[in-house]
Structures are given as C-alpha cells and as structure tokens.
Motif scaffolding. Structure first.
Motif, PDB file in Angstrom:
ATOM      1  N   THR A 268       0.846  -1.205   0.000  1.00 19.21           N
ATOM      2  CA  THR A 268       0.000   0.000   0.000  1.00 19.21           C
ATOM      3  C   THR A 268       0.880   1.253   0.000  1.00 19.21           C
ATOM      4  N   ALA A 269       0.288   2.359  -0.441  1.00 18.32           N
ATOM      5  CA  ALA A 269       1.019   3.627  -0.466  1.00 18.32           C
ATOM      6  C   ALA A 269       1.282   4.115   0.953  1.00 18.32           C
ATOM      7  N   ALA A 270       0.308   3.894   1.855  1.00 17.98           N
ATOM      8  CA  ALA A 270       0.442   4.382   3.223  1.00 17.98           C
ATOM      9  C   ALA A 270       1.485   3.602   4.013  1.00 17.98           C
ATOM     10  N   GLY A 271       1.634   2.308   3.665  1.00 26.18           N
ATOM     11  CA  GLY A 271       2.566   1.473   4.424  1.00 26.18           C
ATOM     12  C   GLY A 271       3.996   1.546   3.930  1.00 26.18           C
ATOM     13  N   THR A 272       4.264   2.397   2.957  1.00 26.12           N
ATOM     14  CA  THR A 272       5.611   2.484   2.386  1.00 26.12           C
ATOM     15  C   THR A 272       6.539   3.230   3.330  1.00 26.12           C
ATOM     16  N   TYR A 273       7.791   2.819   3.317  1.00 24.95           N
ATOM     17  CA  TYR A 273       8.809   3.519   4.113  1.00 24.95           C
ATOM     18  C   TYR A 273       8.959   4.937   3.565  1.00 24.95           C
ATOM     19  N   ARG A 274       9.086   5.901   4.488  1.00 28.73           N
ATOM     20  CA  ARG A 274       9.299   7.290   4.067  1.00 28.73           C
ATOM     21  C   ARG A 274      10.678   7.766   4.504  1.00 28.73           C
ATOM     22  N   ALA A 275      11.355   8.509   3.651  1.00 24.22           N
ATOM     23  CA  ALA A 275      12.706   8.992   3.959  1.00 24.22           C
ATOM     24  C   ALA A 275      12.674   9.879   5.192  1.00 24.22           C
ATOM     25  N   LYS A 276      13.642   9.663   6.079  1.00 27.50           N
ATOM     26  CA  LYS A 276      13.689  10.412   7.345  1.00 27.50           C
ATOM     27  C   LYS A 276      14.808  11.444   7.308  1.00 27.50           C
ATOM     28  N   HIS A 277      14.473  12.646   7.758  1.00 27.34           N
ATOM     29  CA  HIS A 277      15.472  13.723   7.769  1.00 27.34           C
ATOM     30  C   HIS A 277      15.475  14.414   9.120  1.00 27.34           C
ATOM     31  N   PRO A 278      16.570  14.324   9.892  1.00 26.34           N
ATOM     32  CA  PRO A 278      16.617  15.021  11.182  1.00 26.34           C
ATOM     33  C   PRO A 278      16.724  16.531  10.999  1.00 26.34           C
ATOM     34  N   GLN A 279      16.114  17.261  11.914  1.00 25.46           N
ATOM     35  CA  GLN A 279      16.153  18.719  11.863  1.00 25.46           C
ATOM     36  C   GLN A 279      16.946  19.207  13.067  1.00 25.46           C
ATOM     37  N   PHE A 280      17.921  20.080  12.825  1.00 21.48           N
ATOM     38  CA  PHE A 280      18.804  20.536  13.900  1.00 21.48           C
ATOM     39  C   PHE A 280      18.309  21.838  14.499  1.00 21.48           C
ATOM     40  N   GLU A 281      18.653  22.040  15.767  1.00 18.58           N
ATOM     41  CA  GLU A 281      18.417  23.348  16.386  1.00 18.58           C
ATOM     42  C   GLU A 281      19.558  23.657  17.352  1.00 18.58           C
ATOM     43  N   THR A 282      19.760  24.945  17.600  1.00 19.45           N
ATOM     44  CA  THR A 282      20.838  25.391  18.480  1.00 19.45           C
ATOM     45  C   THR A 282      20.401  25.246  19.933  1.00 19.45           C
TER      46      THR A 282
ATOM     47  N   SER B 267       9.760  12.512   5.024  1.00 17.44           N
ATOM     48  CA  SER B 267       9.516  13.126   3.715  1.00 17.44           C
ATOM     49  C   SER B 267       8.063  12.886   3.297  1.00 17.44           C
ATOM     50  N   ASN B 268       7.401  13.940   2.791  1.00 13.27           N
ATOM     51  CA  ASN B 268       5.986  13.760   2.410  1.00 13.27           C
ATOM     52  C   ASN B 268       5.790  13.686   0.900  1.00 13.27           C
ATOM     53  N   SER B 269       6.897  13.439   0.175  1.00 12.53           N
ATOM     54  CA  SER B 269       6.704  13.241  -1.263  1.00 12.53           C
ATOM     55  C   SER B 269       6.085  11.858  -1.504  1.00 12.53           C
ATOM     56  N   THR B 270       5.367  11.727  -2.588  1.00 13.45           N
ATOM     57  CA  THR B 270       4.578  10.509  -2.804  1.00 13.45           C
ATOM     58  C   THR B 270       5.475   9.318  -3.153  1.00 13.45           C
ATOM     59  N   PRO B 271       5.136   8.116  -2.648  1.00 16.79           N
ATOM     60  CA  PRO B 271       5.910   6.926  -2.977  1.00 16.79           C
ATOM     61  C   PRO B 271       5.789   6.598  -4.475  1.00 16.79           C
ATOM     62  N   ILE B 272       6.760   5.876  -4.958  1.00 17.53           N
ATOM     63  CA  ILE B 272       6.766   5.530  -6.392  1.00 17.53           C
ATOM     64  C   ILE B 272       5.857   4.318  -6.617  1.00 17.53           C
ATOM     65  N   GLN B 273       4.924   4.468  -7.551  1.00 14.71           N
ATOM     66  CA  GLN B 273       3.986   3.386  -7.854  1.00 14.71           C
ATOM     67  C   GLN B 273       4.478   2.656  -9.103  1.00 14.71           C
ATOM     68  N   GLN B 274       4.554   1.332  -8.999  1.00 12.13           N
ATOM     69  CA  GLN B 274       5.013   0.573 -10.174  1.00 12.13           C
ATOM     70  C   GLN B 274       4.032  -0.548 -10.472  1.00 12.13           C
ATOM     71  N   TYR B 275       3.812  -0.783 -11.752  1.00 14.37           N
ATOM     72  CA  TYR B 275       2.915  -1.870 -12.157  1.00 14.37           C
ATOM     73  C   TYR B 275       3.736  -3.124 -12.372  1.00 14.37           C
ATOM     74  N   GLN B 276       3.650  -4.064 -11.386  1.00 17.31           N
ATOM     75  CA  GLN B 276       4.388  -5.331 -11.466  1.00 17.31           C
ATOM     76  C   GLN B 276       3.474  -6.438 -10.949  1.00 17.31           C
TER      77      GLN B 276
END
Lengths: 137, 134
Positions: A37-51, A73-82
């Motif tokens: 599913t699109a919702a269950g896909t791993y999403r890229a994680k990016h730490p945010q720094f602060e002082t 990351s909230n960009s959409t996962p890649i959908q492939q027809y396989q």
C-alpha cells in the motif's frame, strides 16, 4: 575555564551528526523496501537541527546543537505496475519508498565532513588545554 | 614597587582568557554549521583587548561612589560581547556559517593562544630565575 566548554559543544555536534548519518543509513537501507500500500511504504527520514543555549553567568551562551525532531519526507511513494511481484496488490501495483539515493549520499558526505571538523575542534582544544596545564614548566 | 602576579604577566593573562572565549564561540559556529537560521558569531578582539589594556595601564576607571555601584570589571569577569558575522555567501536556510572561514579563524585563534602561552611561560621562567638567583 571556557576551553572545557568546547568539548560540550563539539560533543553535541558529534551526536547530532551521528543521528544524521544514522538516518541516511536507514534511508539507503530501506530504499528498495517494497510495500503493498502507499500508506505502508517507508518514508525517507530527515533530522532537523536546532541550536541549544545554556544560561551562564554572562547570559545565554555556550551553544551546541541537537536534533529537534526527525521529519518524514511527504513526497509521494513511487507506484510501479508489477503484477507478477509477490507483494503486488489486487490491481497489480507495488509501492517503492521516496528515497532519493543521490540526495542521501550528498547528505552523508556533508554529515561526515561536519563530524570531522568537530573532531578537529576537540583535538585542538585538548592540545591547548594540555599546554595550559603545563604552563610555567 | 609592588610585586603582583597580575602586573608581572601583563596583558597576556587577559588575552589568554579572551582567546579561550573566542575559541568557544568559533567551536559553536562550527557545531552549528548545518543548523537552519543559526547566525555565526564572533567578537571584536582588538577593541576588547585595548579596553583591557587601558584598564591595565591605569587608564580611565569608573569610580564607585555608592554602595550599590558596580566596580570596574577585573580580569576574572572579563567578558566579550558577541557580534554577528556578515556572511559572504548567505544560504537559503538562514544559516550564516561559512565552514572554511570558521576553521581558518579557529586555527588562527589556537595559534595565537599558543603564542600567548609561550609569552606567559617566558615571564614565569624569568621570575623563577630571579627568585633562584642562580
């Protein structure tokens, strides 16, 4: 002595950069994790720094850095027809994570360079402290 | 002549304190090289040290006429106010740290710290020679 504060500051930078390296490693390791599913896909994680500031006798100073939060990351996962893929859903689609390998590699280089410069700061501060301790000899 | 350790070491003890404060500020700049909206800081070394020098050579001093007045700052609470650096290449995330410049400044500051340490060592050894009378 304020030279001792350098170790706290450089140490905080080392741990923040290691979190960033860890996130890169996790993103790259999961770059090919297929999901049904699109919702269950791993999403890229990016730490945010602060002082971080600490209150001293002379006001707010002695600044280090810490990880404020880890954003996904909230960009959409890649959908492939396989349809022949074992993880394919009933419509024959699989979903791949939105991990950008090039971005991750650039992030990794930046993190390791920052880590190195903090190590340099620690080494130099240590040398200065040792020389100060042997003052007058 | 009154012999005091402060006079014997001259301006170097204050310079050493200022160099160590500056190294902490530069270390913080380097630590925050990837922090969004962090503004790189530094101190105006020359003006602060010349202020200390005036104080050292018995220049103008504030007089305390009331019990609540603060005396002039001694070398122990000798603090530099921080200024923000003007970036050559500002980045979109609001960070003004330029790593190469900070690293150069940190190395430069460390070398000057070492030099000041050598000066103090020289003064101490001079005093020791005078005390021993060898």
């Amino acid at each position: 002595m304020s030279l001792l504060g350098n170790f706290d500051i450089a140490g905080s930078a080392l741990s923040a950069q290691s979190v960033r390296l860890n996130a890169v490693a996790s993103n790259l390791a999961n770059a090919e994790t297929v999901s049904r599913t699109a919702a269950g896909t791993y999403r890229a994680k990016h730490p945010q720094f602060e002082t971080i500031f600490s209150d001293t006798l002379h006001g707010r100073e002695n600044m280090g850095v810490r990880v404020k939060n880890v954003l996904e990351s909230n960009s959409t996962p890649i959908q492939q027809y396989q349809p022949e893929h074992p993880m394919a859903n009933e419509k024959g689609y699989i979903y791949l994570p939105n991990v950008n390998a090039i971005e991750e590699m650039a992030n990794m280089i930046s993190a390791s360079r920052s880590y190195q410069s903090s190590v340099e700061v620690m080494n130099t501060s240590k040398q200065l402290l040792m020389r100060t301790l042997s003052l007058g000899q | 002549m009154v012999i005091s350790l402060d006079n014997a070491l001259g301006i170097h003890s204050q310079a050493l304190s200022l160099y160590s404060q500056r190294s902490t500020i530069l270390a913080a700049n380097l630590a925050n090289a990837d922090t969004p909206n962090y503004k790189a800081q530094d101190i105006d070394f020359k003006s602060i040290l010349s202020r200390a020098e005036n104080k050292h050579s018995g220049g103008t001093k504030m007089s305390a006429t009331q019990p609540g007045h603060f005396g002039s700052a001694s070398s122990s609470n000798f603090v530099a106010e921080r200024l923000y650096r003007e970036p050559d290449q500002p980045s979109l995330d609001g960070n003004t740290v330029e790593v190469q410049k900070e690293q150069a400044a940190f190395t430069d500051n460390s070398m000057r710290y070492m030099a000041t340490l050598r000066f103090i060592t020289g003064r101490v050894q001079g005093m020791l020679t005078a005390l021993r009378g060898e």
